[in-house]
Design a protein around this motif. Structure first.
Motif, mmCIF file in Angstrom:
data_model
loop_
_atom_site.group_PDB
_atom_site.id
_atom_site.type_symbol
_atom_site.label_atom_id
_atom_site.label_comp_id
_atom_site.label_asym_id
_atom_site.label_seq_id
_atom_site.Cartn_x
_atom_site.Cartn_y
_atom_site.Cartn_z
ATOM 1 N N CYS A 1 1.779 28.966 17.614
ATOM 2 C CA CYS A 1 0.744 28.252 18.363
ATOM 3 C C CYS A 1 0.576 28.915 19.724
ATOM 4 O O CYS A 1 1.572 29.193 20.406
ATOM 5 C CB CYS A 1 1.138 26.790 18.551
ATOM 6 S SG CYS A 1 1.722 26.022 17.033
ATOM 7 N N GLY A 23 11.456 26.659 17.220
ATOM 8 C CA GLY A 23 10.864 27.041 15.943
ATOM 9 C C GLY A 23 10.572 25.850 15.034
ATOM 10 O O GLY A 23 10.399 24.738 15.505
ATOM 11 N N MET A 73 3.066 29.455 11.982
ATOM 12 C CA MET A 73 1.967 29.911 12.837
ATOM 13 C C MET A 73 2.482 29.831 14.269
ATOM 14 O O MET A 73 3.097 28.821 14.630
ATOM 15 C CB MET A 73 0.778 28.967 12.637
ATOM 16 C CG MET A 73 -0.523 29.439 13.202
ATOM 17 S SD MET A 73 -0.830 28.915 14.876
ATOM 18 C CE MET A 73 -1.199 27.193 14.685
ATOM 19 N N CYS A 122 2.379 27.208 22.662
ATOM 20 C CA CYS A 122 3.774 26.810 22.432
ATOM 21 C C CYS A 122 4.604 26.795 23.722
ATOM 22 O O CYS A 122 4.591 27.741 24.494
ATOM 23 C CB CYS A 122 4.421 27.762 21.435
ATOM 24 S SG CYS A 122 6.142 27.336 21.115
#
Ligand code: SF4
Length: 413
Positions: free
Chosen positions: A174, A216, A172, A177
């Motif tokens: 975010c 990641g 997902m 991020c």
């Protein structure tokens, strides 16, 4: 026995103190039940999950298969509209923001969204929103990570440890991020020759005793690649511990398969830090994933990000940390959200973080109190922030403030 006998006055004062402590506990106990938890998901949740399954014509077995979840990540508004009852205007906002910033949500994480609540903490983390397009704030890389890479895939900011970035892929993406610049347009694992160069750098630098594999999301590598990478690191004598940065226990718990757990068990000691940001993320499925990791001997910690509108409130953070301890994940850090472009709406005030720390200390178990960290810009490193407890120190005399705000004069010999 005589020495256990107490004077009646002792009980009187202890009972009086107990009453005082009870009063201090009350505000949280009143609020706690109003903060949604993943362990008490409403009936709507199961209905939503079934609807998503039905829309994909999928089986329960497929739902529990992480490859199926990854293949069916939701990445466009047409699919989203079939899965969640959102207004056309809400879908327009997502489509507009997606022109600048990519998005993807696993069906599992999507099923946790209460679509009737625009401020649902899962929704805010998962679905794009217009404030992301505010260009007058932040930087793509406020940490200056690009400037601290001495070898392919490596970020090194400290004397004895470093990071290997193995992929830009996540279950997902975010919305808050800090590495959203790396998400790009396509998912990409680092090629093996790059990882080999990173390993070579570690072999040649014997002061490196701690290696964090991240991205990641490091656990999106194939079992085969993870096994190879962990085996290579395990064989380097000066690498004392391996750490893995992953959000899959939160966003894709089905990734924690028997096969993966078997691999992890072969290369101790392994520490996994994940990122739960709200008690709603602590679900039964997530707990099962954590149970499996712990069975493999992995030590679990949580690095929450302090996010405006999601968890920048003391009761929410207290409930999150208490829920985590129940599933054996130790609250480790609360990171102040960084000044990343497109995330202004998530960045809280430092005062919010300090108020949380102030209200955790003494009010709950020390185990439920992580360290509040602000990452100094441009690779300046983790800087712990604490409310002021030491008011004065001169020679052997200190003036302290206790967790209850009492001022204490303390003298060392
Ligand atoms: S899982 Fe981590 S790296 Fe991936 S989008 Fe979320 S915060 Fe960023």
């Amino acid at each position: 026995m005589a020495y256990l006998l107490k004077h009646p006055d002792d009980y009187t004062s202890a009972l009086h103190r107990s009453e005082e402590l009870k009063t201090l506990a009350e505000p949280y106990l009143t609020m706690r039940s109003q903060i949604p938890s993943g362990m008490e998901l409403s009936a709507d949740y199961e209905e939503r999950r079934r609807h998503i399954l039905h829309s994909f014509s999928a089986t329960q077995t497929e739902w529990e298969d992480w490859h199926w979840q990854m293949k069916h990540r939701v990445t466009d508004v047409d699919t989203l509209a079939q899965l969640l009852p959102l207004e056309a205007s809400e879908l327009d906002v997502i489509a507009k923001t997606a022109q600048n910033y990519r998005w993807a949500v696993s069906p599992y994480y999507l099923s946790l969204i209460d679509s009737t609540n625009p401020l649902d903490p899962i929704r805010l983390q998962a679905l794009p929103s217009l404030p992301e397009l505010d260009d007058n704030f932040g930087e793509d890389d406020p940490m200056g990570e690009a400037l601290t890479s001495p070898a392919p895939c490596i970020t090194r900011r400290y004397p004895d440890r470093l990071i290997i970035n193995v992929t830009n892929m996540c279950a997902m993406y975010c919305r808050h991020c800090q590495r959203r610049r790396n998400i790009g347009e396509t998912d990409r694992h680092e090629p093996k020759n790059q990882l080999k160069s990173a390993l070579e750098y570690i072999r040649n630098n014997p002061e490196i005793r701690d290696v964090l594999i991240t991205g990641g999301d490091a656990l999106l590598l194939s079992d085969q690649t993870l096994n190879w990478l962990l085996a290579e690191l395990h064989a380097i004598p000066h690498v004392e511990i391996k750490r893995i940065g992953t959000r899959v226990p939160v966003t894709l718990p089905m990734r924690i398969t028997d096969e993966l757990v078997h691999i992890l068990a072969n290369y101790p000691p392994i520490y996994i830090n994940t990122q739960y940001n709200h008690p709603k993320e602590v679900t039964l499925a997530s707990k099962k994933a954590i149970d499996r990791l712990i069975t493999a001997g992995v030590v679990m910690g949580n690095q929450a990000v302090l996010l405006k509108g999601i968890n920048n409130e003391p009761h929410v953070m207290k409930k999150l940390n208490q829920e985590l301890l129940k599933i054996r994940v130790r609250p480790y850090y609360i990171f102040h959200a960084k000044n990343v472009k497109g995330t202004r709406h998530f960045v809280p005030r430092i005062q919010d973080g300090l108020a949380i720390m102030d209200q955790l200390r003494g009010q709950t178990s020390g185990l439920a109190i992580p360290t509040y960290i602000l990452n100094a810009p441009k690779g300046g490193g983790k800087t712990p922030l604490l409310p002021q407890y030491l008011l004065h120190l001169k020679g052997n005399r200190a003036i302290l403030r206790t967790w209850e705000g009492k001022i204490v004069d303390y003298t060392t010999p």
